[in-house]
Enzyme design. Structure first.
Site, PDB file in Angstrom:
ATOM      1  N   GLU A 189      27.259  28.466  44.473  1.00 43.87           N
ATOM      2  CA  GLU A 189      27.532  29.722  43.765  1.00 43.87           C
ATOM      3  C   GLU A 189      28.958  29.768  43.243  1.00 43.87           C
ATOM      4  OE1 GLU A 189      26.971  32.518  46.978  1.00 43.87           O
ATOM      5  OE2 GLU A 189      24.790  32.417  46.898  1.00 43.87           O
TER       6      GLU A 189
ATOM      7  N   GLY B 147      32.172  30.598  41.096  1.00 44.54           N
ATOM      8  CA  GLY B 147      32.597  31.656  40.187  1.00 44.54           C
ATOM      9  C   GLY B 147      33.915  31.257  39.542  1.00 44.54           C
ATOM     10  N   ARG B 148      35.004  31.504  40.273  1.00 45.20           N
ATOM     11  CA  ARG B 148      36.354  31.277  39.765  1.00 45.20           C
ATOM     12  C   ARG B 148      36.541  29.914  39.090  1.00 45.20           C
ATOM     13  NH1 ARG B 148      40.750  33.839  42.073  1.00 45.20           N
ATOM     14  NH2 ARG B 148      39.429  34.250  43.875  1.00 45.20           N
TER      15      ARG B 148
ATOM     16  N   ARG C 262      44.793  41.360  39.638  1.00 46.04           N
ATOM     17  CA  ARG C 262      45.062  40.399  40.713  1.00 46.04           C
ATOM     18  C   ARG C 262      46.503  40.434  41.230  1.00 46.04           C
ATOM     19  NH1 ARG C 262      44.735  35.582  40.403  1.00 46.04           N
ATOM     20  NH2 ARG C 262      43.742  35.159  42.398  1.00 46.04           N
TER      21      ARG C 262
ATOM     22  N   TYR D 290      46.439  41.338  45.087  1.00 49.20           N
ATOM     23  CA  TYR D 290      46.649  40.247  46.046  1.00 49.20           C
ATOM     24  C   TYR D 290      48.051  39.657  45.952  1.00 49.20           C
ATOM     25  CZ  TYR D 290      41.554  39.773  45.017  1.00 49.20           C
ATOM     26  OH  TYR D 290      40.224  39.960  44.771  1.00 49.20           O
TER      27      TYR D 290
ATOM     28  N   CYS E  78      51.981  53.962  35.546  1.00 53.51           N
ATOM     29  CA  CYS E  78      52.896  54.667  36.440  1.00 53.51           C
ATOM     30  C   CYS E  78      52.642  54.291  37.898  1.00 53.51           C
ATOM     31  CB  CYS E  78      52.742  56.167  36.240  1.00 53.51           C
ATOM     32  SG  CYS E  78      52.835  56.581  34.500  1.00 53.51           S
TER      33      CYS E  78
HETATM   34  C1  LIG Z   1      32.385  36.061  45.003  1.00 53.08           C
HETATM   35  C2  LIG Z   1      31.275  35.245  45.514  1.00 53.08           C
HETATM   36  C3  LIG Z   1      31.075  33.939  45.043  1.00 53.08           C
HETATM   37  C4  LIG Z   1      32.004  33.259  44.078  1.00 53.08           C
HETATM   38  O1  LIG Z   1      33.242  33.013  44.641  1.00 53.08           O
HETATM   39  P1  LIG Z   1      34.334  32.163  43.846  1.00 53.08           P
HETATM   40  O2  LIG Z   1      35.470  32.074  44.773  1.00 53.08           O
HETATM   41  O3  LIG Z   1      34.654  32.897  42.605  1.00 53.08           O
HETATM   42  O4  LIG Z   1      33.719  30.828  43.560  1.00 53.08           O
HETATM   43  C5  LIG Z   1      29.970  33.255  45.507  1.00 53.08           C
HETATM   44  N1  LIG Z   1      29.114  33.805  46.404  1.00 53.08           N
HETATM   45  C6  LIG Z   1      29.286  35.057  46.885  1.00 53.08           C
HETATM   46  C7  LIG Z   1      28.324  35.609  47.852  1.00 53.08           C
HETATM   47  C8  LIG Z   1      30.370  35.811  46.451  1.00 53.08           C
HETATM   48  O5  LIG Z   1      30.550  37.049  46.955  1.00 53.08           O
END
Ligand SMILES: *Cc1c(COP(=O)(O)O)cnc(C)c1O
Length: 415
Positions: free
Chosen positions: A274, A276-277, A313, A317, A343
């Site tokens: 899965e 994402g980033r 971000r 963070y 602000c």
């Molecule tokens: C956010 C998330 C991802 C993706 O995470 P990345 O760090 O962006 O790769 C994958 N699986 C679940 C369940 C998430 O919550």
């Protein structure tokens, strides 16, 4: 910086388009994505896992623009969603429901219905009560819900505490020690079908060892279940691979895949990941124009037209994003706090950056493709930025800049 965002003469480009021209044409703040960066990243994943049956489920929350979802869908991607809204986006973008996994600790009844109606691939269930609710909802629809349990392997991902998800004290997943019993309970529920096991230990991981430690714990549990007659079809190892923002040295996609495949050697389950980033982070930047230079007693400020509502971000963070002018200038180089107009003292994009700039110059905030636009808000009644996708020498507007009127269109005055 990478090849997709590159200097040609004195000007920074996205592929073959000068960022200064994009700022001119579409205004600022504006997100710019490189199509080649997006497709190359996906291709690297597909290539790295091709030796066995797999599904790459792009984590929609990293960047949910329809053009990006559509690009990945056409390349064969599945999707990891965390809400009914994200499911609707995936379907609107041409994604296949049969390749969708649904994660998240708070799935509502209506989200469950929506996902069962669409016939998604799998629910990643995160608690005993969710299991009960899903069994009930599926039963009321005359359906059987395919499920995985999201197991919390209690592994330290060694990342920022806000993006670490696989520790005992985190809200995510079911406790490792309780998972076996919960699988047995699920196996006895008439409207559930157990298909897999899932884990996701955190985000922006810069080493492979936590992934391997988590996989090993998951596999031990899979084997115990098999011995008890519960045989799984797939293993979902989550996302979390980090990217380079500053001087991090995360493993490459190939190295990450190699490590996972090594841990899974000799197993027949289908693999789901899965990411994402890592697919979108360095495929996007945020363009912003300097409104004012302000020379304070202790610090110099570059006040820009993008803010924490556009890119949260840094405020959330204390994250680092490289910032550079899109054109080399003769202005004297100085240390600047790069801040937005909001602000809040937390409204900054970068601290102590050495920049040779003048008011009116355009800056590129790098590595902003992930958790940038998707986390943006309208705080201070700021319309959200435009989004543009560059493809070679061609620029596509993939999301129009919001208008202020849109922001209050559904509000009512009480007389
Ligand atoms: C956010 C998330 C991802 C993706 O995470 P990345 O760090 O962006 O790769 C994958 N699986 C679940 C369940 C998430 O919550």
């Amino acid at each position: 910086m990478n090849g997709y965002f590159n200097h040609q003469q004195d000007r920074l480009h996205a592929e073959n388009v000068a960022l200064e021209e994009i700022a001119q044409r579409f205004g600022t703040p504006c997100y710019v994505y490189s199509r080649a960066a997006l497709t190359d990243g996906y291709r690297q994943f597909a290539e790295a896992f091709k030796s066995r049956e797999h599904l790459i489920c792009y984590a929609v929350k990293a960047n949910s623009n329809l053009a990006i979802l559509n690009l990945f869908a056409r390349m064969g991607a599945g999707f990891d969603i965390v809400s009914g809204g994200e499911l609707q986006r995936v379907l609107a973008a041409g994604g296949a429901a049969g390749k969708v996994v649904f994660s998240g600790v708070g799935k509502s009844e209506s989200e469950m219905r929506q996902a069962l109606e669409a016939e998604i691939l799998c629910f990643n269930v995160e608690s005993p009560s969710e299991l009960d609710r899903l069994n009930e909802v599926a039963g009321s629809m005359g359906k059987v819900a395919p499920i995985s349990l999201r197991v919390n392997p209690d592994v330290d991902a060694r990342t920022h505490p806000y993006i670490s998800t696989g520790l005992k004290q985190n809200k995510f997943g079911v406790a490792y020690t309780e998972a076996f019993e919960l699988y047995r309970r699920a196996a006895a529920m008439p409207h559930l079908r157990i298909t897999g096991m899932d884990c996701h230990i955190g985000s922006q991981l810069t080493e492979t060892s936590p992934f391997i430690a988590a996989a090993e714990k998951v596999l031990a549990l899979v084997d115990r279940l098999a011995a008890a007659g519960i045989v799984l079809e797939h293993l979902d190892l989550g996302g979390g691979l980090g990217i380079r923002y500053d001087d991090e040295m995360p493993p490459s996609i190939a190295e990450y895949a190699q490590a996972l495949l090594g841990a899974l050697k000799g197993r027949s389950e289908k693999i789901i990941v899965e990411p994402g980033r890592v697919l979108v982070g360095n495929a996007g930047i945020l363009l912003t124009r300097i409104e004012y230079l302000k020379h304070g007693e202790e610090k110099n400020f570059a006040i820009v037209d993008a803010a924490m509502n556009d890119l949260m971000r840094p405020a959330l963070y204390d994250a680092f994003h490289a910032i550079q002018p899109v054109r080399k200038s003769a202005a004297a180089s100085q240390l600047y706090e790069v801040v937005g107009p909001i602000c809040e003292t937390g409204d900054f994009l970068g601290h102590a950056r050495q920049l040779g700039v003048s008011a009116g110059d355009v800056l590129a905030v790098m590595s902003a493709g992930a958790y940038g636009m998707s986390m943006s808000s309208n705080y201070n009644t700021r319309p959200r930025a435009a989004e543009v996708m560059v493809d070679g020498a061609v620029t596509h507007l993939v999301r129009e800049r919001e208008t202020v009127r849109q922001l209050y269109a559904s509000e009512k005055i009480v007389t």
